[in-house]
Write a protein that holds these residues in place. Structure first.
Motif, PDB file in Angstrom:
ATOM      1  N   ASP A  24      12.510   8.125   3.468  1.00 18.53           N
ATOM      2  CA  ASP A  24      12.622   6.935   2.620  1.00 18.53           C
ATOM      3  C   ASP A  24      13.804   7.130   1.673  1.00 18.53           C
ATOM      4  OD1 ASP A  24      12.208   4.563   1.304  1.00 18.53           O
ATOM      5  OD2 ASP A  24      10.489   5.260   0.138  1.00 18.53           O
ATOM      6  N   PRO A  25      15.020   7.149   2.208  1.00 19.35           N
ATOM      7  CA  PRO A  25      16.183   7.478   1.367  1.00 19.35           C
ATOM      8  C   PRO A  25      16.438   6.470   0.260  1.00 19.35           C
ATOM      9  CG  PRO A  25      16.878   6.656   3.522  1.00 19.35           C
ATOM     10  CD  PRO A  25      15.396   6.851   3.595  1.00 19.35           C
ATOM     11  N   GLU A  26      16.069   5.207   0.470  1.00 19.88           N
ATOM     12  CA  GLU A  26      16.305   4.178  -0.547  1.00 19.88           C
ATOM     13  C   GLU A  26      15.101   3.948  -1.443  1.00 19.88           C
ATOM     14  OE1 GLU A  26      19.485   1.216   1.527  1.00 19.88           O
ATOM     15  OE2 GLU A  26      17.422   1.022   2.195  1.00 19.88           O
ATOM     16  N   ARG A  27      14.085   4.783  -1.291  1.00 20.01           N
ATOM     17  CA  ARG A  27      12.873   4.696  -2.112  1.00 20.01           C
ATOM     18  C   ARG A  27      12.269   3.286  -2.056  1.00 20.01           C
ATOM     19  NH1 ARG A  27      13.378   5.156  -7.204  1.00 20.01           N
ATOM     20  NH2 ARG A  27      11.598   6.490  -7.683  1.00 20.01           N
ATOM     21  N   ARG A  28      12.196   2.740  -0.845  1.00 17.46           N
ATOM     22  CA  ARG A  28      11.641   1.402  -0.674  1.00 17.46           C
ATOM     23  C   ARG A  28      10.129   1.378  -0.864  1.00 17.46           C
ATOM     24  NH1 ARG A  28      14.706  -2.655   1.648  1.00 17.46           N
ATOM     25  NH2 ARG A  28      16.871  -2.068   2.072  1.00 17.46           N
ATOM     26  N   ALA A  29       9.498   2.544  -0.820  1.00 18.18           N
ATOM     27  CA  ALA A  29       8.057   2.591  -1.062  1.00 18.18           C
ATOM     28  C   ALA A  29       7.704   2.108  -2.457  1.00 18.18           C
ATOM     29  CB  ALA A  29       7.539   4.014  -0.860  1.00 18.18           C
ATOM     30  N   THR A  30       8.666   2.172  -3.379  1.00 21.18           N
ATOM     31  CA  THR A  30       8.393   1.719  -4.739  1.00 21.18           C
ATOM     32  C   THR A  30       8.191   0.208  -4.822  1.00 21.18           C
ATOM     33  OG1 THR A  30      10.764   1.508  -5.192  1.00 21.18           O
ATOM     34  CG2 THR A  30       9.732   3.629  -5.675  1.00 21.18           C
ATOM     35  N   GLY A  31       8.616  -0.520  -3.781  1.00 22.75           N
ATOM     36  CA  GLY A  31       8.464  -1.973  -3.796  1.00 22.75           C
ATOM     37  C   GLY A  31       7.133  -2.466  -3.283  1.00 22.75           C
ATOM     38  N   PHE A  32       6.264  -1.576  -2.806  1.00 22.93           N
ATOM     39  CA  PHE A  32       4.970  -1.994  -2.279  1.00 22.93           C
ATOM     40  C   PHE A  32       4.021  -2.307  -3.432  1.00 22.93           C
ATOM     41  CE2 PHE A  32       5.008   0.111   2.191  1.00 22.93           C
ATOM     42  CZ  PHE A  32       6.267  -0.439   2.410  1.00 22.93           C
ATOM     43  N   ASP A  33       3.212  -3.353  -3.257  1.00 22.29           N
ATOM     44  CA  ASP A  33       2.227  -3.672  -4.293  1.00 22.29           C
ATOM     45  C   ASP A  33       0.977  -2.815  -4.101  1.00 22.29           C
ATOM     46  OD1 ASP A  33       0.703  -4.803  -2.242  1.00 22.29           O
ATOM     47  OD2 ASP A  33       1.464  -6.813  -2.615  1.00 22.29           O
ATOM     48  N   SER A  34       0.009  -3.009  -4.990  1.00 24.96           N
ATOM     49  CA  SER A  34      -1.172  -2.140  -4.988  1.00 24.96           C
ATOM     50  C   SER A  34      -1.982  -2.279  -3.700  1.00 24.96           C
ATOM     51  CB  SER A  34      -2.050  -2.457  -6.203  1.00 24.96           C
ATOM     52  OG  SER A  34      -2.429  -3.828  -6.199  1.00 24.96           O
ATOM     53  N   ASP A  35      -2.114  -3.508  -3.169  1.00 26.63           N
ATOM     54  CA  ASP A  35      -2.876  -3.699  -1.930  1.00 26.63           C
ATOM     55  C   ASP A  35      -2.192  -3.014  -0.758  1.00 26.63           C
ATOM     56  OD1 ASP A  35      -4.752  -5.176  -3.295  1.00 26.63           O
ATOM     57  OD2 ASP A  35      -3.825  -7.105  -2.812  1.00 26.63           O
ATOM     58  N   GLN A  36      -0.868  -3.139  -0.691  1.00 28.34           N
ATOM     59  CA  GLN A  36      -0.143  -2.515   0.402  1.00 28.34           C
ATOM     60  C   GLN A  36      -0.191  -0.993   0.308  1.00 28.34           C
ATOM     61  OE1 GLN A  36       3.593  -4.432  -0.274  1.00 28.34           O
ATOM     62  NE2 GLN A  36       3.128  -6.179   1.041  1.00 28.34           N
ATOM     63  N   ARG A  37      -0.111  -0.460  -0.894  1.00 27.97           N
ATOM     64  CA  ARG A  37      -0.205   0.988  -1.061  1.00 27.97           C
ATOM     65  C   ARG A  37      -1.582   1.490  -0.641  1.00 27.97           C
ATOM     66  NH1 ARG A  37       3.016   2.563  -6.648  1.00 27.97           N
ATOM     67  NH2 ARG A  37       4.820   1.225  -6.310  1.00 27.97           N
ATOM     68  N   ALA A  38      -2.616   0.750  -1.037  1.00 31.71           N
ATOM     69  CA  ALA A  38      -3.966   1.179  -0.663  1.00 31.71           C
ATOM     70  C   ALA A  38      -4.162   1.139   0.852  1.00 31.71           C
ATOM     71  CB  ALA A  38      -4.996   0.290  -1.365  1.00 31.71           C
ATOM     72  N   ALA A  39      -3.633   0.090   1.501  1.00 26.96           N
ATOM     73  CA  ALA A  39      -3.793  -0.018   2.953  1.00 26.96           C
ATOM     74  C   ALA A  39      -3.047   1.094   3.682  1.00 26.96           C
ATOM     75  CB  ALA A  39      -3.298  -1.392   3.421  1.00 26.96           C
ATOM     76  N   VAL A  40      -1.807   1.359   3.264  1.00 29.82           N
ATOM     77  CA  VAL A  40      -1.028   2.426   3.910  1.00 29.82           C
ATOM     78  C   VAL A  40      -1.683   3.784   3.655  1.00 29.82           C
ATOM     79  CG1 VAL A  40       1.193   3.609   3.923  1.00 29.82           C
ATOM     80  CG2 VAL A  40       1.113   1.124   3.815  1.00 29.82           C
ATOM     81  N   GLY A  41      -2.130   4.001   2.421  1.00 28.59           N
ATOM     82  CA  GLY A  41      -2.779   5.271   2.113  1.00 28.59           C
ATOM     83  C   GLY A  41      -4.037   5.489   2.921  1.00 28.59           C
ATOM     84  N   ALA A  42      -4.859   4.456   3.055  1.00 25.65           N
ATOM     85  CA  ALA A  42      -6.085   4.595   3.841  1.00 25.65           C
ATOM     86  C   ALA A  42      -5.777   4.883   5.302  1.00 25.65           C
ATOM     87  CB  ALA A  42      -6.926   3.319   3.723  1.00 25.65           C
ATOM     88  N   LEU A  43      -4.736   4.249   5.837  1.00 23.99           N
ATOM     89  CA  LEU A  43      -4.373   4.489   7.235  1.00 23.99           C
ATOM     90  C   LEU A  43      -3.894   5.923   7.444  1.00 23.99           C
ATOM     91  CD1 LEU A  43      -3.812   3.486  10.110  1.00 23.99           C
ATOM     92  CD2 LEU A  43      -1.551   2.765   9.313  1.00 23.99           C
ATOM     93  N   ILE A  44      -3.041   6.412   6.557  1.00 22.62           N
ATOM     94  CA  ILE A  44      -2.532   7.780   6.714  1.00 22.62           C
ATOM     95  C   ILE A  44      -3.653   8.796   6.593  1.00 22.62           C
ATOM     96  CG2 ILE A  44      -1.033   9.516   5.659  1.00 22.62           C
ATOM     97  CD1 ILE A  44       0.925   7.300   4.993  1.00 22.62           C
ATOM     98  N   VAL A  45      -4.552   8.585   5.626  1.00 18.41           N
ATOM     99  CA  VAL A  45      -5.696   9.495   5.481  1.00 18.41           C
ATOM    100  C   VAL A  45      -6.565   9.469   6.735  1.00 18.41           C
ATOM    101  CG1 VAL A  45      -7.815   9.916   4.178  1.00 18.41           C
ATOM    102  CG2 VAL A  45      -5.698   9.380   2.973  1.00 18.41           C
TER     103      VAL A  45
END
Length: 471
Positions: free
Chosen positions: A302-323
């Motif tokens: 993530d060279p451009e740090r685009r993960a910082t643009g995700f909202d709380s719902d998107q972060r929770a969904a991605v985190g749950a999937l990776i876990v």
């Protein structure tokens, strides 16, 4: 006489919201409603057709009517599947259109020989199909489809009224026929509206409570950040500066030591600044895999740090999937790769805020000696960087809980790709990922899954406006 202060109205959910959109987990739990309704519709259509064989004049049309209604029920079950979420407007229109086609075919098969309209299966089946849309579509859309369908059914009843066995005003037949469709549609729209508003109010109250608690804890968090930075400086930098000022002499070894300390502190602070929530998540999962005796190799690109643009719902969904992927049986701990790229401008940083805090935290130069000035200037840079990191922490907490402002900025798309090797049969793999895909499809615009055993690739897009992001 004083006028009472009006109670502020609680915000209502957007008209386009649905239970599945606002609460993907709740929509997942409501999915069994679709196959149950489909089974009832198909069973009733078959039984009603068999019991009215004496009224049917064109058997082919009657069979076609039942077949089309069965197709509508099958489309409902397919469209409501969790792994195909969200339930789109096109699917709803197709289901209602098939239900109306089944009704017209059934009416044509008994034309001029229909004894009464109360036992026609097509209007009741169409109403039940509209009822099943409640957890998946907005209430205004359900109401519009229900009223339109009721009008078609009412017109058909008016056309059949001269041939019915009961002599009564034609508009009564139209009302009876329309009620069979309109009543379930109104119930479905009312359910959707009430549930969506309840979820929206609960989410609004929860966000307000989180913001209130965050305001209370923000000062404590900032103090903890400052204390942590002072501990880091106090371990090496501050004793070195105190020793130099006490001796009032500067050697070549001191200059070399000052450069080394400045480089080390700068490297640590820059690493912390560039750390995102995705890095924290991967670090935790890597640690858990190590504790299980594995040797994980989890790569983040993530060279451009685009993960910082995700909202709380998107972060929770991605985190749950990776876990979930890391805990699946057959997961290869050396195969996880998370890559984020996209089109449009990358999320902006909080440089203006952090610069203000940095200038505020800078210290004046207390010495006139040019060599000592260089050392003190390094300390100033460290203090400024320290204050900048503190401001980032404050901005992160505030931005994570503050309401999102409405912006008219340009749209950008961030694409996240997750690859993992999973040695599981395709059926077990789909079964394990189905609930997570349902949530992903509700919070992201497009989700694509590619399975080439044992490699599993998931790719999904996140649309955002080009506003400032948070770490």
């Amino acid at each position: 006489m004083t006028r009472a202060t009006p109670t502020p109205r609680r915000p209502r959910a957007p008209a386009s919201a649905s239970q599945q959109r606002l609460d993907p987990i709740g929509g997942l739990a409501a999915w069994p409603l679709a196959p149950v309704v489909a089974l009832i519709v198909v069973t009733y259509a078959i039984v009603a057709t068999i019991s009215r064989m004496h009224e049917i004049q064109i058997t082919e049309l009657a069979a076609a009517s039942v077949a089309v209604l069965m197709i509508a029920a099958a489309v409902l079950v397919w469209a409501a599947r969790p792994d195909l979420a969200p339930f789109t407007r096109t699917r709803a229109v197709v289901i209602v259109a098939l239900g109306l086609a089944a009704h017209l075919l059934a009416a044509a098969s008994t034309w001029q020989f229909n004894g009464m309209i109360q036992d026609d299966f097509a209007p009741i089946g169409l109403g039940l199909l509209l009822l099943a849309l409640a957890p998946f579509r907005p209430w205004k859309e359900i109401l519009t489809l229900g009223v339109s369908s009721a009008v078609v059914v009412g017109v058909t009843a008016l056309a059949q009224s001269p041939f019915l066995g009961i002599q009564t005003p034609p508009f009564l037949f139209a009302i009876i026929a329309m009620t069979q469709v309109l009543a379930p549609a109104l119930a479905s729209a009312a359910y959707s509206r009430q549930v969506v508003n309840s979820i929206h109010r609960w989410q609004t109250d929860a966000r307000r409570a989180i913001r209130a608690r965050t305001e209370e804890s923000r000062g404590l968090l900032a103090t903890e950040v400052v204390d942590q930075r002072l501990k880091n400086l106090g371990a090496d930098v501050l004793p070195f500066l105190a020793d130099v000022l006490e001796r009032e002499t500067l050697t070549a070894a001191d200059i070399k030591r000052a450069r080394s300390l400045a480089f080390q502190v700068r490297r640590v602070l820059v690493a912390e600044v560039d750390h995102t929530w995705l890095d924290d998540l991967i670090d935790r999962e890597r640690l858990k895999l190590t504790e299980r005796g594995l040797n994980p190799l989890c790569v983040i690109a993530d060279p451009e740090r685009r993960a910082t643009g995700f909202d709380s719902d998107q972060r929770a969904a991605v985190g749950a999937l990776i876990v979930a992927l890391c805990r699946l049986k057959g997961f290869d701990p050396t195969s996880l790769v998370v890559q984020i790229d996209g089109s449009g401008e990358a999320p902006a940083d909080t440089d203006q805020i952090t610069q203000a805090f940095g200038h505020r935290g800078a210290r004046p130069t207390p010495a006139a000696d040019t060599t000592t000035i260089a050392i003190v200037t390094a300390a100033e840079e460290q203090a400024a960087t320290q204050a900048k990191a503190q401001a980032r922490a404050q901005a992160q907490v505030h931005a994570a809980t503050a309401p999102r402002p409405r912006t008219t900025g340009l749209s950008a798309i961030d694409t996240i790709t997750i690859q993992a090797g999973i040695s599981l049969p395709p059926f077990h793999r789909r079964r394990a990922l189905r609930p997570y895909l349902s949530v992903l499809r509700a919070v992201f615009t497009r989700v694509r899954v590619t399975s080439r055993h044992p490699l599993l690739t998931l790719e999904f897009d996140a649309e955002r406006t080009t506003t400032k992001g948070i770490k």
